[in-house]
Design an enzyme around this catalytic site. Sequence first.
Site, PDB file in Angstrom:
ATOM      1  N   ILE A  85       0.839  -1.204   0.000  1.00 12.68           N
ATOM      2  CA  ILE A  85       0.000   0.000   0.000  1.00 12.68           C
ATOM      3  C   ILE A  85       0.876   1.256   0.000  1.00 12.68           C
ATOM      4  O   ILE A  85       0.623   2.212  -0.754  1.00 12.68           O
ATOM      5  CB  ILE A  85      -0.951  -0.015   1.230  1.00 12.68           C
ATOM      6  CG1 ILE A  85      -1.968  -1.168   1.088  1.00 12.68           C
ATOM      7  CG2 ILE A  85      -1.688   1.317   1.368  1.00 12.68           C
ATOM      8  CD1 ILE A  85      -2.750  -1.480   2.351  1.00 12.68           C
ATOM      9  N   PRO A 142       1.140  -2.355   8.980  1.00 12.41           N
ATOM     10  CA  PRO A 142       0.213  -3.308   9.576  1.00 12.41           C
ATOM     11  C   PRO A 142       0.204  -3.114  11.095  1.00 12.41           C
ATOM     12  O   PRO A 142       1.113  -2.488  11.640  1.00 12.41           O
ATOM     13  CB  PRO A 142       0.828  -4.664   9.222  1.00 12.41           C
ATOM     14  CG  PRO A 142       2.293  -4.385   9.158  1.00 12.41           C
ATOM     15  CD  PRO A 142       2.442  -2.958   8.665  1.00 12.41           C
ATOM     16  N   ARG A 170      -3.885   0.838  10.562  1.00  4.86           N
ATOM     17  CA  ARG A 170      -4.827   0.393  11.569  1.00  4.86           C
ATOM     18  C   ARG A 170      -4.864   1.469  12.664  1.00  4.86           C
ATOM     19  O   ARG A 170      -3.831   2.042  13.019  1.00  4.86           O
ATOM     20  CB  ARG A 170      -4.401  -0.944  12.214  1.00  4.86           C
ATOM     21  CG  ARG A 170      -4.706  -2.172  11.354  1.00  4.86           C
ATOM     22  CD  ARG A 170      -6.199  -2.440  11.287  1.00  4.86           C
ATOM     23  NE  ARG A 170      -6.537  -3.605  10.460  1.00  4.86           N
ATOM     24  CZ  ARG A 170      -6.746  -3.547   9.152  1.00  4.86           C
ATOM     25  NH1 ARG A 170      -6.620  -2.402   8.512  1.00  4.86           N
ATOM     26  NH2 ARG A 170      -7.082  -4.642   8.498  1.00  4.86           N
ATOM     27  N   ASP A 194      -8.963   6.742   7.830  1.00  9.37           N
ATOM     28  CA  ASP A 194      -9.889   5.723   7.341  1.00  9.37           C
ATOM     29  C   ASP A 194     -10.013   4.605   8.380  1.00  9.37           C
ATOM     30  O   ASP A 194     -10.869   3.735   8.261  1.00  9.37           O
ATOM     31  CB  ASP A 194      -9.420   5.149   5.996  1.00  9.37           C
ATOM     32  CG  ASP A 194     -10.448   4.241   5.334  1.00  9.37           C
ATOM     33  OD1 ASP A 194     -10.088   3.119   4.926  1.00  9.37           O
ATOM     34  OD2 ASP A 194     -11.628   4.648   5.260  1.00  9.37           O
ATOM     35  N   GLU A 199     -13.724   0.667  16.031  1.00 11.18           N
ATOM     36  CA  GLU A 199     -14.622   0.834  14.880  1.00 11.18           C
ATOM     37  C   GLU A 199     -15.887   0.030  15.130  1.00 11.18           C
ATOM     38  O   GLU A 199     -15.806  -1.135  15.523  1.00 11.18           O
ATOM     39  CB  GLU A 199     -13.937   0.348  13.596  1.00 11.18           C
ATOM     40  CG  GLU A 199     -12.711   1.180  13.229  1.00 11.18           C
ATOM     41  CD  GLU A 199     -11.977   0.672  11.989  1.00 11.18           C
ATOM     42  OE1 GLU A 199     -12.511  -0.203  11.271  1.00 11.18           O
ATOM     43  OE2 GLU A 199     -10.858   1.160  11.733  1.00 11.18           O
ATOM     44  N   HIS A 218     -13.720   3.349   7.399  1.00 10.46           N
ATOM     45  CA  HIS A 218     -12.890   2.201   6.988  1.00 10.46           C
ATOM     46  C   HIS A 218     -13.445   1.597   5.701  1.00 10.46           C
ATOM     47  O   HIS A 218     -13.594   0.365   5.586  1.00 10.46           O
ATOM     48  CB  HIS A 218     -12.827   1.135   8.099  1.00 10.46           C
ATOM     49  CG  HIS A 218     -11.668   0.184   7.909  1.00 10.46           C
ATOM     50  ND1 HIS A 218     -11.210  -0.652   8.902  1.00 10.46           N
ATOM     51  CD2 HIS A 218     -10.874  -0.073   6.843  1.00 10.46           C
ATOM     52  CE1 HIS A 218     -10.182  -1.371   8.461  1.00 10.46           C
ATOM     53  NE2 HIS A 218      -9.966  -1.030   7.211  1.00 10.46           N
TER      54      HIS A 218
END
Lengths: 258, 330
Positions: A85, A142, A170, A194, A199, A218
């Site tokens: 990413i 990550p 995250r 995001d 969440e 997200h």
Amino acid sequence: IEWIHSRSAGIDYVTSPTLSNSKAIMTNAKGSFSSTLAEYTMMAIAYYAKDLPRLLQQKQDKNWSKYSVQEIRGSSLGIIGYGDIGRASATLAKAYGMKVVALRRNPALSNNDPCVDLVYDNSKESIHKVMNTCDYILISAPLTAQTKGMIDKEAFVHMNKNAVLINVGRGPIIDEDAMIEALKKGMFKGVALDVFATEPLPSESELWEMNNVLISPHNMDMTETFMHEATEFFVHENIPRFIRDETLLNPVDKAAGY
Amino acid sequence: MANIICLSDPHDDANQRLYHGNLPKGAQVIAVGSEIDHFDIGKLKEANANVIFVSHPKSREPLAKLIQQVPSIQWIHSRSAGIDFITSNELSNCGAMVTNAKGCFSSTLAEYTMMAISFFAKDLPRLLKQKHSKTWEKYCVEEIRGKTLGIIGYGDIGRAAGTLAKAYGMKVIALRRNPQNSQGDPICDEVYSNDKTSLCRLVSKSDYILCAAPLTPETRGLIDEKVFSSAKKNSVFINVGRGPIVEEDALIEALKNGPLKGAALDVVATEPLPKDSELWTLENVLLSPHNMDMTETFMHEATEFFIEENLPRFLRNDPLLNLVDKVAGY
């Protein structure tokens, strides 16, 4: 059980000592979501560079008031967690003429990478340096034992006043309370998130009401077909390889967590 | 020698280096003014004025008069890219060369174009609404990769936008007066010429339509009801060219009743946009006050381009950069 495949890129939702200790190979959907998240990253950058909030307010007020915009070209993007990413974002950033600084566990792996101008390791010093010198900072790491809470109060002290922080990794990588405090004190310009520590983001969170915060649920990697494609990847790429006893794509290091 | 008349605002900050700074040897500014009355024509002729630097927005008439009354003018330079603000019969017919600031604004407008595309692809309006109501509701976003950008007016700005679009993995269709000039261009997947049929075909195939054309007699009102009704359903229209290229009523109609999903407009027919325009209140419109190329230094850089690039070339009798076709208007 010989093989465990995760349909998503993050495997933080399935890690456990049992998993780390098992002998099964583990693979994930690395790469399936990168392009869309890179598009989101550039949008988040433009949101602040062109002051989209101001445009929208002016429209509401029927106010035609010219103001200067910032160029994305020539500004710097620091990428914390230079995986698939991160690299997709670096590629786009380079197309815009940005300077790219990458942080990763193994900086040597990026020595000849044309998308990166500088590579650092992931030490505290490097993080502080990036927070201090970059206009935009992208967290695309990550969630692992090492990255949890990595962007802490101390890191925010080093952040430069005009910087924008973007998180597509995250939530728990950032100390959310420290971030909110730093934002309120004007220690930096704004955030685009995001992902969050919890969440869905609880309605009591101050983030909902803060001005310099762009919130997405997200979903910035959620295209209509992405989950279908991730399942197809399993069906068309790794299952045939498994059956033929070939090396599987996207192996993860269960202990490292990514 | 370059004896320069500045048709500009004497207090324009971006021009200070021109008015007071070091110019190449052989160049001097002999007068600065924004209206014809500010100038002593006799003195201009005596001083052999041969260059006019134009930056004032209301320059059309004074420029036409200066051209008529000062026959020694050899070169006129516009600080902006658009020259629609100074075209006239006098300009078309005079023997002077005209140059502009082509290229100075392209990169920033390309960045705006991708922002406008993202605004609709990721449904930024929805994100902001959800934030306002503290709603956590996942929804699907569109990929920009794989979509088609149709560019009407494939000049410097169009090409810069096309280049970024290609980096995103978009397909690019370009429409220009001289399609053969884009043969072998790695940025365009297809090139059309600027007839009505091709224009309608371009909009029927594009997910995002970018107008980056100059305003000329040919492009005025070009994008009309017929074009909008040919557009692909749910396409997005972006304008960084000039407002009058678009039939604004037809645009509003297409925004209200389809086929357009939305529009991002940095330019409009009348600027500032009158308060009674529906564009202010249409939800699917992203409006900006013709400032999306306005970086802090852009006008300074455009003046520097005149001083550092074209003025030395003029003094050496070398070909000037950014020559415009006065008759064509760009």
